[in-house]
Enzyme design. Sequence first.
Site, PDB file in Angstrom:
ATOM      1  N   SER A 179       0.831  -1.207   0.000  1.00  0.00           N
ATOM      2  CA  SER A 179       0.000   0.000   0.000  1.00  0.00           C
ATOM      3  C   SER A 179       0.866   1.257   0.000  1.00  0.00           C
ATOM      4  O   SER A 179       0.534   2.254  -0.633  1.00  0.00           O
ATOM      5  CB  SER A 179      -0.918   0.007   1.230  1.00  0.00           C
ATOM      6  OG  SER A 179      -1.875  -1.014   1.128  1.00  0.00           O
ATOM      7  N   ILE A 222       3.718 -10.582  -8.670  1.00  0.00           N
ATOM      8  CA  ILE A 222       3.555 -10.019 -10.014  1.00  0.00           C
ATOM      9  C   ILE A 222       2.662 -10.921 -10.869  1.00  0.00           C
ATOM     10  O   ILE A 222       3.094 -11.968 -11.365  1.00  0.00           O
ATOM     11  CB  ILE A 222       4.926  -9.816 -10.695  1.00  0.00           C
ATOM     12  CG1 ILE A 222       5.845  -8.972  -9.798  1.00  0.00           C
ATOM     13  CG2 ILE A 222       4.731  -9.160 -12.071  1.00  0.00           C
ATOM     14  CD1 ILE A 222       5.267  -7.641  -9.343  1.00  0.00           C
ATOM     15  N   ASP A 225      -5.775   3.776 -11.106  1.00  0.00           N
ATOM     16  CA  ASP A 225      -7.149   4.295 -11.170  1.00  0.00           C
ATOM     17  C   ASP A 225      -7.953   3.501 -12.197  1.00  0.00           C
ATOM     18  O   ASP A 225      -9.085   3.089 -11.947  1.00  0.00           O
ATOM     19  CB  ASP A 225      -7.162   5.776 -11.580  1.00  0.00           C
ATOM     20  CG  ASP A 225      -6.985   6.713 -10.391  1.00  0.00           C
ATOM     21  OD1 ASP A 225      -7.083   6.250  -9.245  1.00  0.00           O
ATOM     22  OD2 ASP A 225      -6.754   7.913 -10.628  1.00  0.00           O
ATOM     23  N   GLY A 230      -7.013   0.556 -13.499  1.00  0.00           N
ATOM     24  CA  GLY A 230      -6.956  -0.857 -13.124  1.00  0.00           C
ATOM     25  C   GLY A 230      -8.058  -1.230 -12.156  1.00  0.00           C
ATOM     26  O   GLY A 230      -8.633  -2.328 -12.223  1.00  0.00           O
ATOM     27  N   GLN A 266     -22.317 -21.159   1.699  1.00  0.00           N
ATOM     28  CA  GLN A 266     -23.296 -21.518   2.734  1.00  0.00           C
ATOM     29  C   GLN A 266     -24.514 -22.204   2.128  1.00  0.00           C
ATOM     30  O   GLN A 266     -25.025 -23.180   2.670  1.00  0.00           O
ATOM     31  CB  GLN A 266     -23.718 -20.249   3.493  1.00  0.00           C
ATOM     32  CG  GLN A 266     -24.489 -20.522   4.774  1.00  0.00           C
ATOM     33  CD  GLN A 266     -23.630 -21.196   5.834  1.00  0.00           C
ATOM     34  OE1 GLN A 266     -22.412 -21.171   5.778  1.00  0.00           O
ATOM     35  NE2 GLN A 266     -24.281 -21.838   6.791  1.00  0.00           N
ATOM     36  N   ILE A 267     -24.982 -21.708   0.998  1.00  0.00           N
ATOM     37  CA  ILE A 267     -26.155 -22.302   0.344  1.00  0.00           C
ATOM     38  C   ILE A 267     -25.830 -23.723  -0.121  1.00  0.00           C
ATOM     39  O   ILE A 267     -26.670 -24.617  -0.041  1.00  0.00           O
ATOM     40  CB  ILE A 267     -26.632 -21.404  -0.825  1.00  0.00           C
ATOM     41  CG1 ILE A 267     -27.269 -20.131  -0.253  1.00  0.00           C
ATOM     42  CG2 ILE A 267     -27.628 -22.148  -1.726  1.00  0.00           C
ATOM     43  CD1 ILE A 267     -27.576 -19.048  -1.284  1.00  0.00           C
ATOM     44  N   GLY A 325     -23.832 -25.678   1.374  1.00  0.00           N
ATOM     45  CA  GLY A 325     -23.561 -26.529   2.530  1.00  0.00           C
ATOM     46  C   GLY A 325     -22.235 -27.254   2.353  1.00  0.00           C
ATOM     47  O   GLY A 325     -21.280 -26.686   1.806  1.00  0.00           O
ATOM     48  N   GLU A 367      -4.399  -4.163  -6.379  1.00  0.00           N
ATOM     49  CA  GLU A 367      -4.668  -2.878  -7.023  1.00  0.00           C
ATOM     50  C   GLU A 367      -5.295  -1.872  -6.040  1.00  0.00           C
ATOM     51  O   GLU A 367      -6.195  -1.115  -6.368  1.00  0.00           O
ATOM     52  CB  GLU A 367      -5.491  -3.068  -8.306  1.00  0.00           C
ATOM     53  CG  GLU A 367      -4.742  -4.013  -9.255  1.00  0.00           C
ATOM     54  CD  GLU A 367      -5.132  -3.950 -10.709  1.00  0.00           C
ATOM     55  OE1 GLU A 367      -5.687  -2.933 -11.138  1.00  0.00           O
ATOM     56  OE2 GLU A 367      -4.843  -4.930 -11.421  1.00  0.00           O
ATOM     57  N   GLU A 392      -8.734  -0.787   2.273  1.00  0.00           N
ATOM     58  CA  GLU A 392      -8.338   0.308   3.164  1.00  0.00           C
ATOM     59  C   GLU A 392      -7.803   1.498   2.342  1.00  0.00           C
ATOM     60  O   GLU A 392      -8.095   2.661   2.642  1.00  0.00           O
ATOM     61  CB  GLU A 392      -7.275  -0.181   4.161  1.00  0.00           C
ATOM     62  CG  GLU A 392      -7.822  -1.162   5.205  1.00  0.00           C
ATOM     63  CD  GLU A 392      -8.264  -2.506   4.642  1.00  0.00           C
ATOM     64  OE1 GLU A 392      -7.636  -3.000   3.668  1.00  0.00           O
ATOM     65  OE2 GLU A 392      -9.251  -3.071   5.143  1.00  0.00           O
TER      66      GLU A 392
END
Lengths: 385, 380
Positions: free
Chosen positions: B132, B157, B240, B242, B336-337, B339, B363, B367
Amino acid sequence: MDFTLTDEQRLLRDTLRDFVTREVSPEAGELDRRSEFPGRAVRRLAEMGLLGMAIPEAYGGAGLDAAGSAIAIEEIARGSAALAVTVSVTNAVCAGPIVRYGTEDQKGRYLPRLARGEILGGFSLTEPDSGSDAAHLRTRAIRDGDFYSLTGEKAWVTNVQVGHLFVVLAATNADQGARGLTAFLVERDFPGFSFAKIEDKMGLRSSLTGGLHLQDCRVPALNRLGEEGQGFKIAMSTLDAARIGIAAQSVGIARGALEEALAFAKQRKAFGQPISQFQAIQFMLADMATSIEAARVLVHRAAQLRDRKDVPFTREASMAKLFASEMVNRVAYQAVQIHGAYGYSREFPVERFARDARVTTIYEGTSEIQRLVIARKLLESVSTR
Amino acid sequence: MRLEPTPEQLAIRDMVRDFAAREIAPVAAHHDRTREFPIENVRKCAELNLMGVMVSEEHGGSGLDAVSYTLVIEELSRACASTGVIVSVNNSLFCHPVETFGSEEQKRRFLAPHARGEKIGCFCLSEPEAGSDAGNQQTTAFHEDGGYVLNGTKNFITNGVAADTALVFATTDRSKKHHGISAFLVEKGTAGFRFGKDEVKLGITCSGSVEMVFEDCRVPASNLLGEEGMGFKIAMNTLDGGRIGIAAQAVGIARACLEEATRYARQRKAFGRPIAEFQAIQFMLADMATEVDAARLLTHRAAWAKDQGGRFSLEAAQAKLFASEVAMRSAVKAVQIFGGYGYMNEYPVERYFRDAKITEIYEGTSEIQRLVIAANLLRD
């Protein structure tokens, strides 16, 4: 593809934004505290020609399409959610079904008066024992010559006391469930009509909500809206359209909350700097802004589909209503959190926004009903998009 | 206001949808398991001119708009998220900066073959100690004999193992911090440029991620992209755009989750009826469908803003933040659906779940997107 507003839409937005900043926001807190109807603002909107915003120009309204109405309702709700619902109800659920299903006589008698603000309107489907399960109404309508006689209790009606005309749903054939419902245009002066008590609500306190008491209420057959048995269809199509209005109202409240939170965060200091410098606050603001944009594009998409008039928009209206109403509850909660203790006090408008937001996931179809509608459409489609 | 794609845009979407269902989806599980870079997918995408979607026709691309590009990436990612990002990186992170900042000679040498998909590009910004905080580049580029000598390590990469050309960021003047970073085009086979460790990942397993090591790697001055010190600006401008591609990828993954979960819920029975008849399942599907639509609309809004030629950082960050988190939530619900079956790699939702996570990270993490959005809000 084009995400910009047209020149007309921008003018409408700017006009209302200015009006709301100058005349609506300053009085909204006090009216809320006193549970007082915003009569002055309603009259001003009528003077501006915007009270009957969705009523066709031929009947004296502004003739806005669904996209225009959504823009207008968002702007009004930014200052006062109560004023927004007053306007939305008059247009979307009272005038709306008259425009779509009314006879020329009915349109001529009611639409110009609604547009001029001489009368306000309401819509009455819900009963004390029938909310989401709207097909099972106890209110009965019995034909008696040139009249119908309506008897029953209606609940949670917006614009009671101040409203003169209500679209009332009643069973003309109780054995047929949804297919036995019929819609009527009921005036407050009809014999057998009275208002029940006004509800003491958490939010939207300056919008008046309450019950209707119908005791052998005599409604002329000329005031039957559509055919006998068409009531449920009228109600559902009306709610489809109205949901876009409530979604727009939600976006407006959320924007009001975000603007307040931003202003507060920039000036409030803690630990030696404005709290807007802290990531914890910045991240809340970023999430609020992002989810407002997401809700707004869903609202505009639904409105624009509706304006095409040749495509279904039920699913998209439900998505907009579900997402926007859930969104505004999160956003209003975060705005209170950013204000800290001040957010819990009536001194700042976010306390009102948080209370006003709460009903948006409930009325005109709860979030649960919206999810059922969306799931049904999803499971009906052969290949999902 | 008109939020639907144009008929031309829809025609491209439908073409890629058919192609992806026919050619990409059937091999997605295989590549996920083997982690083999799907080079044949790239060749097929190249035949359809999908490797340089927004590059001008003059330079070998399709000359389409950003909205069309998001439709392409969504459809590819619906079938295979790895293929989605492979194509996205070549388009957004390689072709775009070369077209925007490259000299005519660089465009001729590097842009056209990559836009046509004859060659594959990658983007080398991240380092073991600089994710970041991209301004903190440790890779250096020193002047020598009229060229540059690069030293440092890049990691994570995408497309790395298959790449013919790498766009590499390195500092030419550490004292200037962000303003001392420059961008270089480094070709495969250049002495002093080698792969480091293979990156074994949770998801998008076949996207060819690798560590890249530069040891006294000599790069001619003609391979400097833009001017010295412009690297950080090039990187941010590139990301931006990407982010719009990653938002589209996230929408594709989320839609895959929704479609597979809907299909499964209709046929799986429990307590004597299809589980699609239970409200608990219906409500999950309804929430997924609503969020997928909202994410797609935000993605189109960002792409549309880019197509208008003005600033679109805010819109791109909002689309990327929202869509990536929708992909993750949709994947959680889809598993979850399903299972127990959802936890098995017999069904594709297990892969979608693993693939979804990266969209919240690369990218620009969620945060970083929130910081970008907040900075825009507070600037006004």
